[in-house]
Design a protein around this motif. Sequence first.
Motif, PDB file in Angstrom:
ATOM      1  N   ILE A  10      39.930  78.351  31.882  1.00  0.00           N
ATOM      2  CA  ILE A  10      41.006  79.348  31.536  1.00  0.00           C
ATOM      3  C   ILE A  10      42.365  78.902  31.401  1.00  0.00           C
ATOM      4  O   ILE A  10      42.938  79.078  30.426  1.00  0.00           O
ATOM      5  N   LYS A  11      42.668  78.078  32.235  1.00  0.00           N
ATOM      6  CA  LYS A  11      44.055  77.453  32.416  1.00  0.00           C
ATOM      7  C   LYS A  11      44.210  76.584  30.977  1.00  0.00           C
ATOM      8  O   LYS A  11      45.503  76.492  30.528  1.00  0.00           O
ATOM      9  N   ARG A  12      43.164  76.039  30.335  1.00  0.00           N
ATOM     10  CA  ARG A  12      43.289  75.385  29.113  1.00  0.00           C
ATOM     11  C   ARG A  12      43.819  76.202  27.933  1.00  0.00           C
ATOM     12  O   ARG A  12      44.446  75.709  27.077  1.00  0.00           O
ATOM     13  N   VAL A  13      43.464  77.508  28.034  1.00  0.00           N
ATOM     14  CA  VAL A  13      44.117  78.462  27.130  1.00  0.00           C
ATOM     15  C   VAL A  13      45.531  79.216  27.733  1.00  0.00           C
ATOM     16  O   VAL A  13      46.230  79.449  26.892  1.00  0.00           O
ATOM     17  N   TYR A  14      45.376  79.496  28.801  1.00  0.00           N
ATOM     18  CA  TYR A  14      46.420  80.300  29.719  1.00  0.00           C
ATOM     19  C   TYR A  14      47.051  79.598  30.924  1.00  0.00           C
ATOM     20  O   TYR A  14      46.823  79.743  32.048  1.00  0.00           O
ATOM     21  N   ASP A  38      25.291  69.443  35.137  1.00  0.00           N
ATOM     22  CA  ASP A  38      26.192  69.709  34.137  1.00  0.00           C
ATOM     23  C   ASP A  38      26.951  71.084  34.608  1.00  0.00           C
ATOM     24  O   ASP A  38      27.971  71.571  33.963  1.00  0.00           O
ATOM     25  N   ALA A  39      26.755  71.718  35.666  1.00  0.00           N
ATOM     26  CA  ALA A  39      27.289  73.062  36.083  1.00  0.00           C
ATOM     27  C   ALA A  39      28.779  73.167  35.872  1.00  0.00           C
ATOM     28  O   ALA A  39      29.197  74.013  35.410  1.00  0.00           O
ATOM     29  N   ARG A  40      29.333  71.971  36.602  1.00  0.00           N
ATOM     30  CA  ARG A  40      30.900  72.285  36.429  1.00  0.00           C
ATOM     31  C   ARG A  40      31.566  72.165  35.317  1.00  0.00           C
ATOM     32  O   ARG A  40      32.236  73.147  34.724  1.00  0.00           O
ATOM     33  N   GLN A  41      31.078  71.361  34.546  1.00  0.00           N
ATOM     34  CA  GLN A  41      31.507  71.224  32.798  1.00  0.00           C
ATOM     35  C   GLN A  41      31.232  72.481  31.961  1.00  0.00           C
ATOM     36  O   GLN A  41      31.878  73.023  31.144  1.00  0.00           O
ATOM     37  N   ASP A  42      29.949  72.819  32.369  1.00  0.00           N
ATOM     38  CA  ASP A  42      29.543  74.057  31.573  1.00  0.00           C
ATOM     39  C   ASP A  42      30.124  75.138  31.811  1.00  0.00           C
ATOM     40  O   ASP A  42      30.473  76.069  31.074  1.00  0.00           O
ATOM     41  N   ILE A  43      30.566  75.586  33.262  1.00  0.00           N
ATOM     42  CA  ILE A  43      31.278  76.779  33.798  1.00  0.00           C
ATOM     43  C   ILE A  43      32.550  76.525  33.008  1.00  0.00           C
ATOM     44  O   ILE A  43      33.229  77.884  32.582  1.00  0.00           O
ATOM     45  N   ALA A  44      33.281  75.639  33.321  1.00  0.00           N
ATOM     46  CA  ALA A  44      34.701  75.420  32.761  1.00  0.00           C
ATOM     47  C   ALA A  44      34.664  75.637  31.030  1.00  0.00           C
ATOM     48  O   ALA A  44      35.582  76.238  30.579  1.00  0.00           O
ATOM     49  N   GLN A  45      33.527  75.075  30.359  1.00  0.00           N
ATOM     50  CA  GLN A  45      33.791  75.459  28.993  1.00  0.00           C
ATOM     51  C   GLN A  45      33.503  76.776  28.631  1.00  0.00           C
ATOM     52  O   GLN A  45      34.143  77.345  27.870  1.00  0.00           O
ATOM     53  N   ALA A  68      34.110  79.462  30.554  1.00  0.00           N
ATOM     54  CA  ALA A  68      35.469  80.191  30.842  1.00  0.00           C
ATOM     55  C   ALA A  68      36.306  79.924  29.837  1.00  0.00           C
ATOM     56  O   ALA A  68      37.157  80.828  29.511  1.00  0.00           O
ATOM     57  N   GLU A  69      36.632  78.719  29.391  1.00  0.00           N
ATOM     58  CA  GLU A  69      37.334  78.712  28.255  1.00  0.00           C
ATOM     59  C   GLU A  69      37.023  79.171  26.855  1.00  0.00           C
ATOM     60  O   GLU A  69      38.192  79.903  26.347  1.00  0.00           O
ATOM     61  N   ASN A  70      35.953  79.225  26.659  1.00  0.00           N
ATOM     62  CA  ASN A  70      35.716  79.955  25.516  1.00  0.00           C
ATOM     63  C   ASN A  70      35.840  81.475  25.476  1.00  0.00           C
ATOM     64  O   ASN A  70      36.319  81.990  24.642  1.00  0.00           O
ATOM     65  N   VAL A  71      35.666  82.113  26.901  1.00  0.00           N
ATOM     66  CA  VAL A  71      35.920  83.500  26.748  1.00  0.00           C
ATOM     67  C   VAL A  71      37.506  83.734  26.686  1.00  0.00           C
ATOM     68  O   VAL A  71      37.872  84.481  26.113  1.00  0.00           O
ATOM     69  N   ALA A  72      38.191  82.806  27.339  1.00  0.00           N
ATOM     70  CA  ALA A  72      39.735  82.865  27.233  1.00  0.00           C
ATOM     71  C   ALA A  72      40.146  82.890  25.883  1.00  0.00           C
ATOM     72  O   ALA A  72      41.117  83.490  25.600  1.00  0.00           O
ATOM     73  N   ARG A  73      39.530  81.964  25.285  1.00  0.00           N
ATOM     74  CA  ARG A  73      39.931  81.904  23.744  1.00  0.00           C
ATOM     75  C   ARG A  73      39.749  82.999  22.925  1.00  0.00           C
ATOM     76  O   ARG A  73      40.371  83.471  22.039  1.00  0.00           O
TER      77      ARG A  73
END
Length: 381
Positions: free
Chosen positions: A27-31, A360-367, A369-374
């Motif tokens: 999420i922080k990649r967006v906010y 891959d859980a960590r990178q998939d969850i982060a991605q 979360a970022e997609n939802v934030a976008r």
Amino acid sequence: MKFVIAPDSFKGGLTAKQAAETMAAGIKRVYPDAEYALVPMADGGEGTVQSLVDATAGQLVTAQVHDPFDHLTNADYGMLGDGHTAVIEMAAASGIQFINDQTANPLVTTTYGTGELILDAIKRGAKKIIIGIGGSATVDGGAGMAQALGVKLLKADGKPIGFGGGALADLDRIDVSQVDPRVAQATIAIASDVTNPLTGDDGAAPVFGPQKGATPEMVKTLDHNLHHYAQVIARDTGRNIEQAAGAGAAGGLGAGLLAFTNAQMEHGVELVINATGLKEKAAGADFVFTGEGGIDFQTKFGKTPYGVAKACKSVAHQAPVIVLAGNIGKGVDSLYTKDAIDAIFATPAGAKPLAKALEDARQDIAQTAENVARLIKATRQ
């Protein structure tokens, strides 16, 4: 903008704390300048100790105790950040991981080590104990736990009975005069959503005994012995626990706790919500993110994401609750209500074997979360 991030663990992949940190990173990649409240969660089952320790800046404590076969082992429990609340998973000392197909025998396995953990926590100053009672290897009615606390379970000749559900047949009388007075002064919250009574068709032995190695003949013996045990408890302590809701949990450990300590049954996720101060931290939230490894229609019956959603919506009415899950099962439509969950997203990036999904859980969850934030940002522009 304020984001509350309160997931359970993604079992086999990330702890609740790691999952929260990973969602926040996406999420922080967006906010990048938003306010974040990270609250690792659990529902009273596996992972509750670690989640509450992480959420409250507590510490893990290691104690040498006895396993279900009366062998020494090391078991961890948590002392929370307030300094006077302990959290214990009974499985750490008395769990099913200590048995296998060859050794499983609930006639002899004991909850003695769980009692030792409780006593160790009390001696370290715990005034309140949260105990998760899933995953046991025992059907002893919590007798071993009671023995560790100083309860004398005696034969007719005045000698102590042995360990395990089989030994309960020898019980003649109970003496609680030697129990450490600090035990009665401590309150115990039993984290369990099991409502089975101690005995009968829905009791500890018929329902849970086979999972712990009980044969049909053992089930009959154990149920008979637990009935006798309950009768002696009622006569000698005045506590009628045989048909109490939850008494059959963890092979009857629920009954033992209700009989010999100042305990009461509570919903696991609600205990964790209170212990972490989730509602206070969710006040003023704009969005809530939660999740766990899998979600389906059963999630509304005491699982973390639904409990988090209900709790946060009670204090932040307009904050959408978004669930990220490694696997989305059947019936999730039933989770969508105005006072609970608003959206559910699967985290794996494409079809992949379980081992790869965990890797891959960590990178998939982060991605995700970022997609939802976008998406959130796009709808707010």
